[in-house]
Design a protein around this motif. Sequence first.
Motif, mmCIF file in Angstrom:
data_model
loop_
_atom_site.group_PDB
_atom_site.id
_atom_site.type_symbol
_atom_site.label_atom_id
_atom_site.label_comp_id
_atom_site.label_asym_id
_atom_site.label_seq_id
_atom_site.Cartn_x
_atom_site.Cartn_y
_atom_site.Cartn_z
ATOM 1 N N PRO A 86 -0.831 1.292 -1.153
ATOM 2 C CA PRO A 86 -0.901 -0.195 -1.310
ATOM 3 C C PRO A 86 -1.891 -0.814 -2.210
ATOM 4 O O PRO A 86 -1.573 -1.696 -3.205
ATOM 5 C CB PRO A 86 -0.353 -0.810 0.132
ATOM 6 N N LYS A 87 -3.155 -0.288 -1.968
ATOM 7 C CA LYS A 87 -4.287 -0.948 -2.416
ATOM 8 C C LYS A 87 -4.236 -0.835 -3.906
ATOM 9 O O LYS A 87 -4.429 -1.704 -4.611
ATOM 10 C CB LYS A 87 -5.417 -0.526 -2.106
ATOM 11 N N ARG A 98 -1.302 -0.083 -5.740
ATOM 12 C CA ARG A 98 -0.270 -0.801 -6.337
ATOM 13 C C ARG A 98 -0.507 -2.280 -6.368
ATOM 14 O O ARG A 98 0.012 -2.790 -7.480
ATOM 15 C CB ARG A 98 1.022 -0.547 -5.426
ATOM 16 N N ALA A 99 -1.616 -2.630 -5.647
ATOM 17 C CA ALA A 99 -1.722 -4.330 -5.728
ATOM 18 C C ALA A 99 -2.419 -4.450 -7.147
ATOM 19 O O ALA A 99 -2.420 -5.605 -7.777
ATOM 20 C CB ALA A 99 -2.588 -4.751 -4.706
ATOM 21 N N LEU A 144 3.830 -14.663 -1.800
ATOM 22 C CA LEU A 144 3.754 -13.871 -0.708
ATOM 23 C C LEU A 144 3.017 -12.698 -0.833
ATOM 24 O O LEU A 144 2.222 -12.408 0.269
ATOM 25 C CB LEU A 144 5.222 -13.144 -0.400
ATOM 26 N N ALA A 145 2.874 -11.834 -1.928
ATOM 27 C CA ALA A 145 1.899 -10.469 -1.742
ATOM 28 C C ALA A 145 0.668 -10.989 -2.072
ATOM 29 O O ALA A 145 -0.320 -10.355 -1.547
ATOM 30 C CB ALA A 145 2.459 -9.895 -3.123
ATOM 31 N N ARG A 150 -0.231 -11.605 1.698
ATOM 32 C CA ARG A 150 -0.130 -10.520 2.685
ATOM 33 C C ARG A 150 -1.033 -9.429 2.180
ATOM 34 O O ARG A 150 -1.565 -8.431 2.859
ATOM 35 C CB ARG A 150 1.293 -10.393 2.917
ATOM 36 N N VAL A 151 -1.049 -9.086 0.815
ATOM 37 C CA VAL A 151 -1.832 -7.948 0.491
ATOM 38 C C VAL A 151 -3.219 -8.335 -0.090
ATOM 39 O O VAL A 151 -3.986 -7.265 0.351
ATOM 40 C CB VAL A 151 -0.930 -7.437 -0.910
ATOM 41 N N MET A 154 -1.223 -11.156 -9.178
ATOM 42 C CA MET A 154 -1.754 -10.228 -8.499
ATOM 43 C C MET A 154 -3.134 -10.128 -9.349
ATOM 44 O O MET A 154 -3.842 -8.986 -8.850
ATOM 45 C CB MET A 154 -1.146 -8.970 -8.038
#
Lengths: 229, 244, 246
Positions: free
Chosen positions: B73-74, B76-77, B100-101, B104-105, B153
Amino acid sequence: MAYEFDWSSIARAWPYLLDGMGTTSFLVAVAMVLGVAFGTVLAILRLFGPRPVVALAAGYVNFFRSIPLILTIFWFFFLVPLVIRAVTGNPYFAVGPVYAAIAAFVLAESAYYCEIIRAGIGSVRAGQLQAARALGMTTAQALLYVVLPQAFRNMTPALINQTVALLKDTSLVYVISLNDFLGAAAKIGQRDGRQVEMFLFAAAVYLALCSLGTMGVHLLQRRGAASRR
Amino acid sequence: MITITNVSKWFGDFRVLIDCTTRIDKGEVVVVCGPSGSGKSTLIKTVNALEPFQQGEITVDGVSVGGLGRGLPKLRARVGMVFQHFELFPHLTVTENLTLAQIRVLGRSKAEALAKGLRYLERVGLAPQRDKYPAQLSGGQQQRVAIARALAMDPIVMLFDEPTSALDPEMVGEVLDVMVGLAGEGMTMMCVTHEMGFARKVSHRVIFMDEGRIVEDCAKDAFFDDSAERSPRAREFLSKILRP
Amino acid sequence: MTYAWDWLIFFKPSVTGEGLYGWMLVKGLGWTVLISLVSWLFALALGTVLGILRTVPDRWLAWPALLYVHCFRNTPLLVQLFLWFFVVPELLPLAWGNAIKQMAPTTGQFLTVVLCLSLYTAAKVAELMRAGIEALPPGQRAAGAAMGLSQIDVYRYVLLPQALRTIVPPLTSDFMNVFKNSAVALTIGLMELTGQSRQLSEFSAQSFEAFTAATLIYMVVTYGVVLVMRHVEKRARIPGMLGVAR
């Protein structure tokens, strides 16, 4: 027919009937909330868990769907106390019929809710999960913020239908002499010799309540179809 | 920035990717093209591990994608992706999709996420749509929001998987314009696309794939202008796509 | 308090003098199977007719069917059973009512359960049938009519053959429901499998063995039905078509 109706017997029995309806409502509410919660866990385990867990969850669901609910109720009423007595060494442990019933309903209904939720999650486009992951969300976050909200929206009609089925199923607690609405009506009918009025009244009430649910579902489905472009 | 080394992927007997090797440097814009079923979508999805692969190695900014596990996930962010079917979250407003991302991310505050999200929304020309739901927007608008969502992002590289294939012809232009603008600012981009006009205008390199293999991997001019030097498959593809 | 296991209980004679405990369970299973099969046959027949009626354009035929289905699906099965058993005999003309009450108890119980379960399940089958027919492309009905087929023939040769095939899976799960629902018979005194297992547990105090046996039997039968139905589905499949109507 030679039968002479006495509808006032219903009015006289009102407090007792109300009490029974309270028990029914309690059973339905608790079983629904816990059943949906546990069913969601089961569905997620079946869809995203490691293989042995998937098999376990599938086995659980198939088990509870293959035996009569009455038998499940008997298991919890007669046998679980025995088990707990053996395990805790307390010879006086007893489970009130209400709690036996709740346990039976939660476990059995969660099997049905699980299948509904699984289908609901399956109805969300695969791309949604991919897009959430591509943004860096963990699977848990993706499920929580993206997939489940959409899934629950899609499966609301099916969930309501299952809850109506749950309402009908609660009448089965009759077999352990628990006074839910039907039990109360039956008891008074027997006591006062007014079974005809009591059962007809009980049937009418159940019909009304269930109709509310199923017609609500129809409305929802029609509105859902209309809003889709 | 991105290195792909000897990557292969198969499903039982079916070979999806066969020994693919290439690299994309910082600031490069690379277009991946080829016939349907050539594996180009699969290839781009291996870069951010949405598709696993059985053989080979992929690194993004020096980090190997294959061995990451929990760290995925890290990674992909930091890699932005735009999908063919937009994949905006239909139950959230445009603004919520953008933030959202980030919240949350990346752990940004609501205010920060909002400011950034709206800035990119403005950038793609859709600021007035901030409170709308995706279903209320046209396809082209949805895709532009999707691009803004990925940009918010602050990615180091942007992946595009056939971003205009699902759009009506008159909306293709507005999305391509955004992508051209991005390229002009020096964003590292990998695009799977059929839009050869875009490729000609903006890309540095073209990768041509056929039946799971990278058949051509050369500079843009070499691909389009020196087509005589290219393989027969590539020439056949070009002749079909670039009808006069 | 420790539980005294006795898995041989099934081979011991019942304290009621009815024979071996195991035999009680077998008798119960017999009632369960008999109730289920008879009810299922009636339910299929009636349900198919009702389901078709729900889909015909004539309102005078469609609405009563809708009303029937609605009422029978929106009241609990147990309530319906009590209505048939306790209420209906009282509401019938005196002669009929008396005749019913004078029937041998087991016969009366059996007929009541079968009647109740048949009508209840017919409503469910009707809905499945309706869904199956409505899931067919509308062009099918039109094509049949365009060829000059009467409405009955359109149903008989075009719609039903297709619809029946697609609803085999949900019909299977419906039959399993009938099988499980037969347990309500115990509330009016007909000792089918679940009822017998409870009796077994009360008379012998070997509750675990009793209920486990019943549980296993239900699971075996259910699994068997699933296997049979998978076979039926495979043989009925039309080559090239996948769809399953829900």
